[in-house]
Design an enzyme around this catalytic site. Sequence first.
Site, PDB file in Angstrom:
ATOM      1  N   GLY A 144      48.417  47.161  53.262  1.00 17.50           N
ATOM      2  CA  GLY A 144      47.865  48.479  52.964  1.00 17.50           C
ATOM      3  C   GLY A 144      46.416  48.589  53.397  1.00 17.50           C
ATOM      4  N   SER A 179      53.778  48.887  58.040  1.00 16.99           N
ATOM      5  CA  SER A 179      55.015  48.290  58.547  1.00 16.99           C
ATOM      6  C   SER A 179      55.893  47.788  57.409  1.00 16.99           C
ATOM      7  CB  SER A 179      54.689  47.125  59.484  1.00 16.99           C
ATOM      8  OG  SER A 179      53.969  47.555  60.602  1.00 16.99           O
ATOM      9  N   GLU A 261      45.389  36.754  61.868  1.00 15.80           N
ATOM     10  CA  GLU A 261      46.453  37.504  62.535  1.00 15.80           C
ATOM     11  C   GLU A 261      46.642  37.062  63.976  1.00 15.80           C
ATOM     12  OE1 GLU A 261      47.874  42.179  62.845  1.00 15.80           O
ATOM     13  OE2 GLU A 261      45.793  41.692  62.376  1.00 15.80           O
ATOM     14  N   GLU A 388      38.688  50.082  71.245  1.00 11.67           N
ATOM     15  CA  GLU A 388      37.297  50.462  71.008  1.00 11.67           C
ATOM     16  C   GLU A 388      36.665  49.566  69.941  1.00 11.67           C
ATOM     17  OE1 GLU A 388      34.684  54.356  69.558  1.00 11.67           O
ATOM     18  OE2 GLU A 388      36.868  54.385  69.470  1.00 11.67           O
TER      19      GLU A 388
END
Length: 406
Positions: A144, A179, A261, A388
Amino acid sequence: MEFGFGFDKADDADRTDTAFREEAREWLEKHLDERFTAAVGRGGPGSEHEVGAERRAWEQELGKGGWIGLGWPTDPAAGYGNRVATLTQQVVWAEEYARVRAPGRYGHIGENLLAPTLLAYGTEEQQRRFLPGIARGEDLWCQGYSEPGAGSDLASLRTSATRDKDGRWRVSGQKVWTSLAHEADWCFVLARTDPQARRHKGISFLLVPMDQPDHIDVRPIRQLTGTSEFNEVFFDGAVAEEVVGGEGEGWKVAMGLLAFERGVSTLAQQIGFGEELRAVVRTATANGAIRDPLVRAQLVRLWAELRTMRWNALRTLGGAPDAGAPSVAKLLWGGWHQRLGELALRVRGAQACVGPTDWTPDRPYELDEQQRLFLFSRADTIYGGSDEIQRTIIAERVLGLPREAT
């Protein structure tokens, strides 16, 4: 395209890794049986909606075999049930898993994101409470983070958490692009716990059980691909059971998680990319597009770039912390995958724009794998941290350029 290590000599560590590879292959061949046939090669990016029941059962099969959490501590008293594995052996497992096209992992977020975060920032009690369920493949997690208006600029998040009369945190707000939220048992949520603090301060990293139907509403988001892997999640006074890293320290914890990650799992991702590239080569060979010098040059470049990404990933594993490495990796694979999707359709010509004829009003179209690759990869340079943002991180944390005014 070969994906082996290519060691020049076999020392003791190499022989141990070879034995580990043989063990992994044997286990996968034995356990990836008829129960999971429908899930083989399915459940990856763009198809995470597929064969959910089989993939959830496969997650528990992996847990029984001790193949979840290979990089975690192996203290038997902790009860995690995972195997002992060196960093290179974790890479070996990721390679073998991808080689047999085993199902897309339902437990990726819990194993590769939350677990390392708990090991780095959580208390021993939190580790003992949450890691065993992940290791058994029983507890599924979602993330979240992003919100409407606070995706790339995550520090602008508006989801808040306040204490109730019993001292529990109550979370209210909206998250988006979450997800597998419709399947998850738990969600780790970034929420502002100090309304007076600005930007990165006053944010906490909360663990929220998803089974709160009166306080949590999950709504699927239909995408260009026609599928709904992502969701909007609305929290209305949902109870958070734990705070990781301390109240108000959520930004530090969240940034630590984003570094995890881009770990060993990126190597398995690259092997999947290799399979997609091979499929494009087969198509180009079959329809004659391979005779076009421009197509051949693009295929060779994609192959070379994929090899470069692999060696870059291996170079950064297990070394000294590099503030820019995760951002460099994300920039590399996001753009690469988009270019592959574009080439996948280009080699097919007009046929790439044709869908099936058996459509119905409730299912207007069904994409083939390469069409889905093209459409889904349009988001690769946005989700997980936009290009970005990655360039800003490199500019500020690696090159030492002035930070953007806040």
